[in-house]
Design a protein around this motif. Sequence first.
Motif, PDB file in Angstrom:
ATOM      1  N   THR A 210      -3.836  14.698   0.951  1.00 42.39           N
ATOM      2  CA  THR A 210      -3.085  13.781   1.119  1.00 42.39           C
ATOM      3  C   THR A 210      -4.352  12.316   0.861  1.00 42.39           C
ATOM      4  O   THR A 210      -5.697  12.397   0.879  1.00 42.39           O
ATOM      5  CB  THR A 210      -3.667  14.184   2.315  1.00 42.39           C
ATOM      6  N   VAL A 211      -3.492  11.811   0.110  1.00 37.25           N
ATOM      7  CA  VAL A 211      -4.390  10.869  -0.104  1.00 37.25           C
ATOM      8  C   VAL A 211      -3.698   8.929   1.233  1.00 37.25           C
ATOM      9  O   VAL A 211      -2.744   8.687   1.562  1.00 37.25           O
ATOM     10  CB  VAL A 211      -4.351   9.743  -1.094  1.00 37.25           C
ATOM     11  N   TRP A 212      -5.533   8.537   1.259  1.00 35.95           N
ATOM     12  CA  TRP A 212      -4.601   8.256   2.967  1.00 35.95           C
ATOM     13  C   TRP A 212      -5.320   6.373   2.337  1.00 35.95           C
ATOM     14  O   TRP A 212      -6.268   6.161   2.077  1.00 35.95           O
ATOM     15  CB  TRP A 212      -5.100   8.792   3.740  1.00 35.95           C
ATOM     16  N   CYS A 213      -5.036   5.628   3.507  1.00 32.28           N
ATOM     17  CA  CYS A 213      -5.807   4.141   3.561  1.00 32.28           C
ATOM     18  C   CYS A 213      -5.481   3.518   4.903  1.00 32.28           C
ATOM     19  O   CYS A 213      -4.613   3.788   5.066  1.00 32.28           O
ATOM     20  CB  CYS A 213      -4.817   3.036   2.015  1.00 32.28           C
ATOM     21  N   GLU A 214      -6.527   2.565   5.017  1.00 28.83           N
ATOM     22  CA  GLU A 214      -6.148   2.182   6.577  1.00 28.83           C
ATOM     23  C   GLU A 214      -5.989   0.732   6.308  1.00 28.83           C
ATOM     24  O   GLU A 214      -6.145  -0.141   4.928  1.00 28.83           O
ATOM     25  CB  GLU A 214      -7.229   2.433   7.071  1.00 28.83           C
ATOM     26  N   TYR A 215      -4.996  -0.018   6.956  1.00 25.70           N
ATOM     27  CA  TYR A 215      -5.239  -1.841   6.496  1.00 25.70           C
ATOM     28  C   TYR A 215      -5.350  -2.243   8.253  1.00 25.70           C
ATOM     29  O   TYR A 215      -5.056  -2.093   9.058  1.00 25.70           O
ATOM     30  CB  TYR A 215      -3.614  -1.520   5.951  1.00 25.70           C
TER      31      TYR A 215
ATOM     32  N   LEU B 237       0.641  -1.258  -0.440  1.00 21.57           N
ATOM     33  CA  LEU B 237       0.045   0.123   0.264  1.00 21.57           C
ATOM     34  C   LEU B 237       1.166   1.455  -0.512  1.00 21.57           C
ATOM     35  O   LEU B 237       0.214   2.366  -0.718  1.00 21.57           O
ATOM     36  CB  LEU B 237      -1.101   0.407   1.127  1.00 21.57           C
ATOM     37  N   ALA B 238       2.061   1.056   0.928  1.00 18.41           N
ATOM     38  CA  ALA B 238       2.518   2.799   0.660  1.00 18.41           C
ATOM     39  C   ALA B 238       3.833   2.208  -0.245  1.00 18.41           C
ATOM     40  O   ALA B 238       3.479   3.743  -1.058  1.00 18.41           O
ATOM     41  CB  ALA B 238       4.149   2.395   2.018  1.00 18.41           C
ATOM     42  N   GLY B 239       4.194   1.641  -1.341  1.00 17.81           N
ATOM     43  CA  GLY B 239       4.450   1.528  -2.520  1.00 17.81           C
ATOM     44  C   GLY B 239       3.254   2.013  -3.272  1.00 17.81           C
ATOM     45  O   GLY B 239       4.347   3.161  -4.910  1.00 17.81           O
ATOM     46  N   GLU B 240       2.704   1.914  -3.019  1.00 19.15           N
ATOM     47  CA  GLU B 240       1.203   2.498  -4.919  1.00 19.15           C
ATOM     48  C   GLU B 240       1.100   3.728  -4.159  1.00 19.15           C
ATOM     49  O   GLU B 240       1.076   4.872  -5.595  1.00 19.15           O
ATOM     50  CB  GLU B 240       0.004   1.507  -4.815  1.00 19.15           C
TER      51      GLU B 240
ATOM     52  N   GLY C  28      -9.438   6.831   1.049  1.00 22.66           N
ATOM     53  CA  GLY C  28      -9.673   8.418   1.113  1.00 22.66           C
ATOM     54  C   GLY C  28      -8.568   9.347   0.066  1.00 22.66           C
ATOM     55  O   GLY C  28      -7.650   8.933   0.247  1.00 22.66           O
ATOM     56  N   VAL C  29      -8.823  10.315  -0.007  1.00 22.77           N
ATOM     57  CA  VAL C  29      -8.259  11.671  -0.282  1.00 22.77           C
ATOM     58  C   VAL C  29      -8.693  13.065   0.180  1.00 22.77           C
ATOM     59  O   VAL C  29     -10.064  13.167   0.154  1.00 22.77           O
ATOM     60  CB  VAL C  29      -8.746  11.934  -2.052  1.00 22.77           C
ATOM     61  N   ALA C  30      -7.842  14.164   1.005  1.00 25.78           N
ATOM     62  CA  ALA C  30      -8.310  14.816   1.579  1.00 25.78           C
ATOM     63  C   ALA C  30      -7.484  16.024   1.176  1.00 25.78           C
ATOM     64  O   ALA C  30      -6.233  15.479   0.948  1.00 25.78           O
ATOM     65  CB  ALA C  30      -7.732  14.891   3.518  1.00 25.78           C
ATOM     66  N   ASP C  31      -7.948  17.259   0.668  1.00 23.56           N
ATOM     67  CA  ASP C  31      -7.401  18.450  -0.080  1.00 23.56           C
ATOM     68  C   ASP C  31      -6.844  18.823   1.550  1.00 23.56           C
ATOM     69  O   ASP C  31      -7.380  18.953   2.380  1.00 23.56           O
ATOM     70  CB  ASP C  31      -8.382  19.675  -0.027  1.00 23.56           C
TER      71      ASP C  31
ATOM     72  N   VAL D 299      -5.088  -0.823  -4.466  1.00 20.67           N
ATOM     73  CA  VAL D 299      -5.522   0.012  -2.622  1.00 20.67           C
ATOM     74  C   VAL D 299      -6.122  -0.214  -2.490  1.00 20.67           C
ATOM     75  O   VAL D 299      -7.043  -0.536  -0.783  1.00 20.67           O
ATOM     76  CB  VAL D 299      -5.248   1.629  -3.206  1.00 20.67           C
ATOM     77  N   ASP D 300      -7.758  -0.424  -3.599  1.00 22.95           N
ATOM     78  CA  ASP D 300      -8.860  -0.877  -3.318  1.00 22.95           C
ATOM     79  C   ASP D 300      -9.485  -1.951  -2.055  1.00 22.95           C
ATOM     80  O   ASP D 300     -10.057  -2.475  -1.739  1.00 22.95           O
ATOM     81  CB  ASP D 300      -9.705   0.169  -4.056  1.00 22.95           C
ATOM     82  N   ALA D 301      -8.259  -3.081  -3.365  1.00 24.40           N
ATOM     83  CA  ALA D 301      -8.673  -4.895  -2.608  1.00 24.40           C
ATOM     84  C   ALA D 301      -8.397  -4.630  -1.515  1.00 24.40           C
ATOM     85  O   ALA D 301      -8.678  -5.652  -0.241  1.00 24.40           O
ATOM     86  CB  ALA D 301      -8.097  -5.179  -3.928  1.00 24.40           C
TER      87      ALA D 301
END
Length: 143
Positions: free
Chosen positions: A135-140, A39-42, A126-129, A118-120
């Motif tokens: 900022t593009v963020w994700c949680e695992y 995820l970090a790599g993508e 999500g994306v924050a302005d 990332v979605d999988a």
Amino acid sequence: MFFTSSRHGARLARRLVVRRLEEWGIPRDSDASYGIALLAGELTANAVSHGHVPGRNFHLRLTVQPPPAPGEHRASVTARIEVSDARGERRPELCDYAAETAETMAHQEEHGRGLVLVDALASKWGVADRTIGKTVWCEYAVE
């Protein structure tokens, strides 16, 4: 942590994520470490490819909730990755690859599938302005 907006910077960020996870008790050879590193790599590759502005770096933030404590075993934690870049007008979009034509598939063969991964893998993203950029963020969810 700030990194140069280059392939080298993205690779360095990914390696640093794996090292930090290991320091926090998530083993380097675990599924969680592999998933979070992917995820970090993508996200960092997308920041370099699509969010690059000459002279600007990208920023990576990695957190684990609940915060790690020395020697503590946690049943369930969530890792959050945030990657910020300077291009606010270029927002990531999850494409419907099932509806691709042969022409678009040829163009997308090597690029454009990062958000599908990332979605999988991520429990959410999500994306924050920001004032400058996004900022593009994700949680695992670490099991």
